[in-house]
Design a protein around this motif. Structure first.
Motif, PDB file in Angstrom:
ATOM      1  N   VAL A 306      42.351  39.736  47.307  1.00  0.00           N
ATOM      2  CA  VAL A 306      42.377  38.445  47.997  1.00  0.00           C
ATOM      3  C   VAL A 306      41.382  38.461  49.155  1.00  0.00           C
ATOM      4  N   HIS A 307      41.374  39.551  49.927  1.00  0.00           N
ATOM      5  CA  HIS A 307      40.421  39.657  51.031  1.00  0.00           C
ATOM      6  C   HIS A 307      38.971  39.549  50.545  1.00  0.00           C
ATOM      7  N   GLN A 308      38.689  40.097  49.370  1.00  0.00           N
ATOM      8  CA  GLN A 308      37.321  40.143  48.846  1.00  0.00           C
ATOM      9  C   GLN A 308      36.942  38.897  48.051  1.00  0.00           C
ATOM     10  N   SER A 309      37.859  37.951  47.914  1.00  0.00           N
ATOM     11  CA  SER A 309      37.668  36.856  46.959  1.00  0.00           C
ATOM     12  C   SER A 309      36.521  35.915  47.316  1.00  0.00           C
ATOM     13  N   LEU A 310      36.084  35.878  48.565  1.00  0.00           N
ATOM     14  CA  LEU A 310      34.943  35.021  48.915  1.00  0.00           C
ATOM     15  C   LEU A 310      33.691  35.418  48.148  1.00  0.00           C
ATOM     16  N   ARG A 317      37.856  35.078  40.196  1.00  0.00           N
ATOM     17  CA  ARG A 317      38.937  34.381  40.888  1.00  0.00           C
ATOM     18  C   ARG A 317      39.993  33.904  39.902  1.00  0.00           C
ATOM     19  N   LEU A 318      39.553  33.456  38.736  1.00  0.00           N
ATOM     20  CA  LEU A 318      40.496  33.043  37.702  1.00  0.00           C
ATOM     21  C   LEU A 318      41.360  34.220  37.265  1.00  0.00           C
ATOM     22  N   ILE A 321      44.020  34.894  39.938  1.00  0.00           N
ATOM     23  CA  ILE A 321      45.116  33.914  39.901  1.00  0.00           C
ATOM     24  C   ILE A 321      46.035  34.181  38.717  1.00  0.00           C
ATOM     25  N   GLU A 322      45.446  34.463  37.571  1.00  0.00           N
ATOM     26  CA  GLU A 322      46.267  34.724  36.374  1.00  0.00           C
ATOM     27  C   GLU A 322      47.026  36.042  36.512  1.00  0.00           C
ATOM     28  N   ARG A 323      46.361  37.047  37.034  1.00  0.00           N
ATOM     29  CA  ARG A 323      47.014  38.354  37.199  1.00  0.00           C
ATOM     30  C   ARG A 323      48.190  38.247  38.171  1.00  0.00           C
ATOM     31  N   SER A 324      48.074  37.345  39.123  1.00  0.00           N
ATOM     32  CA  SER A 324      49.143  37.135  40.109  1.00  0.00           C
ATOM     33  C   SER A 324      50.191  36.137  39.633  1.00  0.00           C
ATOM     34  N   ASP A 325      50.026  35.633  38.402  1.00  0.00           N
ATOM     35  CA  ASP A 325      50.955  34.664  37.810  1.00  0.00           C
ATOM     36  C   ASP A 325      51.018  33.378  38.622  1.00  0.00           C
ATOM     37  N   GLY A 326      49.878  33.038  39.251  1.00  0.00           N
ATOM     38  CA  GLY A 326      49.838  31.866  40.109  1.00  0.00           C
ATOM     39  C   GLY A 326      50.047  30.555  39.376  1.00  0.00           C
ATOM     40  N   LEU A 327      49.623  30.478  38.104  1.00  0.00           N
ATOM     41  CA  LEU A 327      49.761  29.230  37.359  1.00  0.00           C
ATOM     42  C   LEU A 327      51.218  28.924  37.041  1.00  0.00           C
ATOM     43  N   ARG A 328      52.017  29.955  36.820  1.00  0.00           N
ATOM     44  CA  ARG A 328      53.447  29.741  36.542  1.00  0.00           C
ATOM     45  C   ARG A 328      54.290  29.756  37.812  1.00  0.00           C
ATOM     46  N   ARG A 329      53.799  30.471  38.838  1.00  0.00           N
ATOM     47  CA  ARG A 329      54.587  30.618  40.071  1.00  0.00           C
ATOM     48  C   ARG A 329      53.712  30.314  41.290  1.00  0.00           C
ATOM     49  N   GLN A 395      41.167  28.685  28.260  1.00  0.00           N
ATOM     50  CA  GLN A 395      40.537  29.545  29.261  1.00  0.00           C
ATOM     51  C   GLN A 395      39.148  29.028  29.636  1.00  0.00           C
ATOM     52  N   ALA A 396      38.422  28.589  28.649  1.00  0.00           N
ATOM     53  CA  ALA A 396      37.074  28.064  28.904  1.00  0.00           C
ATOM     54  C   ALA A 396      37.133  26.822  29.791  1.00  0.00           C
ATOM     55  N   ALA A 397      38.136  25.969  29.554  1.00  0.00           N
ATOM     56  CA  ALA A 397      38.287  24.767  30.375  1.00  0.00           C
ATOM     57  C   ALA A 397      38.637  25.136  31.810  1.00  0.00           C
ATOM     58  N   ARG A 398      39.502  26.123  31.976  1.00  0.00           N
ATOM     59  CA  ARG A 398      39.863  26.568  33.323  1.00  0.00           C
ATOM     60  C   ARG A 398      38.649  27.133  34.058  1.00  0.00           C
ATOM     61  N   LEU A 399      37.892  27.975  33.362  1.00  0.00           N
ATOM     62  CA  LEU A 399      36.725  28.574  33.983  1.00  0.00           C
ATOM     63  C   LEU A 399      35.695  27.490  34.343  1.00  0.00           C
ATOM     64  N   ALA A 400      35.499  26.543  33.451  1.00  0.00           N
ATOM     65  CA  ALA A 400      34.534  25.467  33.721  1.00  0.00           C
ATOM     66  C   ALA A 400      34.958  24.650  34.948  1.00  0.00           C
ATOM     67  N   ALA A 401      36.273  24.445  35.093  1.00  0.00           N
ATOM     68  CA  ALA A 401      36.759  23.680  36.250  1.00  0.00           C
ATOM     69  C   ALA A 401      36.460  24.414  37.556  1.00  0.00           C
ATOM     70  N   LEU A 402      36.610  25.754  37.558  1.00  0.00           N
ATOM     71  CA  LEU A 402      36.306  26.520  38.770  1.00  0.00           C
ATOM     72  C   LEU A 402      34.798  26.589  39.007  1.00  0.00           C
ATOM     73  N   GLU A 403      34.022  26.718  37.944  1.00  0.00           N
ATOM     74  CA  GLU A 403      32.569  26.772  38.094  1.00  0.00           C
ATOM     75  C   GLU A 403      32.035  25.458  38.663  1.00  0.00           C
ATOM     76  N   ALA A 404      32.688  24.369  38.327  1.00  0.00           N
ATOM     77  CA  ALA A 404      32.242  23.059  38.836  1.00  0.00           C
ATOM     78  C   ALA A 404      32.471  22.937  40.344  1.00  0.00           C
ATOM     79  N   LEU A 405      33.355  23.778  40.902  1.00  0.00           N
ATOM     80  CA  LEU A 405      33.643  23.728  42.335  1.00  0.00           C
ATOM     81  C   LEU A 405      32.622  24.498  43.162  1.00  0.00           C
ATOM     82  N   ASP A 406      31.983  25.494  42.570  1.00  0.00           N
ATOM     83  CA  ASP A 406      31.065  26.367  43.310  1.00  0.00           C
ATOM     84  C   ASP A 406      29.667  25.747  43.470  1.00  0.00           C
TER      85      ASP A 406
END
Length: 406
Positions: A306-310, A317-318, A321-329, A395-406
């Motif tokens: 998390v500290h290194q995520s910048l 980053r995806l 989030i998935e490894r931390s189960d952020g989408l479900r919790r 997964q591709a849609a999720r990644l594309a959504a994050l790429e559109a933010l950067d």
């Protein structure tokens, strides 16, 4: 039949603090008379009753004697001839051994008011040594009243209790109850300091005790000492009024640094995995509730990421989030971010630093949760995709959504 206010309510009134719960003591009566007055019995070990209208607890005056080691090793005697002074004598600290009668007169046979004014924790009698929970209670009060000092004779008594093995006889549920309450006080680090000063921390939380005196790189940790850092993070949690799971996670997030090999110091390579293992060990020992235990392991394992995520790519980053189960919790993911922010600020001179990582990952998670996955799946089906291919399209849609933010 005489009724007194006792304990914490009297103490807090004298301190000018808000009084939430009132403990009532009844002198000069019997259980049979209480029942005849409409009181409802609730005590298992000794006579305690609920008032028929207010439902507040009323306890009969009692004395006690030690019969076996540990928290449960007591025999109680409640009778009409037990006086208020005798009942107060069995209490832990002088500041908790005062009573107010029906006319508002203070009964203070053991100097509690004087110790309140002097800001001193002092045991009422040598009977303090018969109940090891009292060490935890005193430490918890230290977190609530951080400007109080422990009387030298009380400190010596607690050290003797630890040396005699009394702390080792404590049951897990009682330890966690007191630790959890202390963690939620205004300065939880003070609880840890007091437990450490009498030797109890090494018996109850040796994983945390092992952090003190262990160095870490001054460029990231100007406070250097791993134990001091843990306490600073804990107090940062209190400063932002973090919930209990976040505070427990803060307590455990760096436990693995206590096992770093000396030749690697002051660096702590791969301490995250060791910290997660030790956090689980602590949780199992004290039967920590699942929400606290799971968050502690998660923060221990992922806080460095998390500290290194910048500097992470959208794909990295995806994965975080998935490894931390952020989408479900998502609520637990937010608690992890709060714990990480407190970790970043629990460092000497860096208490007010910015922590943009939290906002970045909050934005990412919100974007992912807002995705119309039904539409993505429908599109995949329209293209005659099946099974794992649909998952890859998501997964591709999720990644594309994050790429559109950067």
């Amino acid at each position: 039949m005489q009724i007194y206010q006792v304990g914490g309510a009297v103490r807090d009134r004298l301190l000018g603090r808000p009084v939430s719960d009132v403990d009532w003591l009844v002198v000069g009566t019997s259980p049979e008379h209480m029942l005849a007055q409409g009181y409802l019995p609730v005590g298992k070990d000794f006579p305690v009753f609920l008032h028929p209208q207010t439902h507040e607890e009323y306890a009969l005056a009692r004395t006690e004697r030690k019969t076996a080691p540990g928290y449960h090793g007591f025999a109680f005697h409640a009778a009409p001839d037990v006086t208020v002074e005798q009942d107060l004598a069995r209490r832990d600290l002088t500041i908790n051994a005062m009573a107010l009668d029906a006319d508002g007169q203070l009964i203070d046979p053991y100097g509690g008011q004087q110790d309140l004014q002097a800001r001193v924790f002092r045991h009422v009698s040598e009977a303090f040594a018969e109940d090891p929970v009292r060490i935890l209670r005193l430490a918890r009060f230290g977190a609530r009243f951080p400007d109080f000092e422990v009387a030298s004779e009380t400190q010596a008594l607690m050290q003797a209790m630890v040396a005699a093995g009394e702390v080792d006889a404590l049951v897990a549920e009682r330890v966690w109850q007191e630790l959890a309450r202390g963690l939620m006080e205004a300065r939880p680090s003070r609880m840890v300091e007091l437990l450490r000063s009498c030797g109890a921390l090494a018996r109850l939380l040796p994983e945390l005790e092992a952090l003190f005196g262990v160095p870490q790189p001054a460029e990231h940790h100007p406070e250097i000492d791993c134990g001091i850092h843990a306490l600073m993070v804990l107090d940062q949690c209190a400063k932002v009024d973090a919930p209990l799971p976040v505070r427990f996670a803060a307590l455990c997030h760096d436990l693995g640094k206590g096992e770093t090999r000396k030749e690697e110091l002051p660096r702590h390579i791969a301490h995250e995995g060791r910290s997660a293992r030790l956090a689980k060990q602590v949780s199992e020992r004290w039967r920590v509730p699942r929400d606290c235990a799971e968050l502690a392991e998660l923060v221990a394992r992922e806080h460095t990421h998390v500290h290194q995520s910048l500097g992470f790519s959208p794909a990295a980053r995806l994965r975080l989030i998935e490894r931390s189960d952020g989408l479900r919790r998502p609520e637990r993911f937010e608690q992890m971010l709060q714990a990480c922010e407190c970790d970043a600020r629990g460092r000497l001179g860096l208490e007010a630093r910015d922590y943009p990582q939290r906002a970045l990952l909050q934005r990412d998670l919100a974007t992912l949760l807002a995705l119309d996955l039904a539409a993505v799946s429908a599109d995949a089906l329209a293209r005659h995709l099946k099974g794992a291919d649909i998952g890859r399209a998501v997964q591709a849609a999720r990644l594309a959504a994050l790429e559109a933010l950067d």
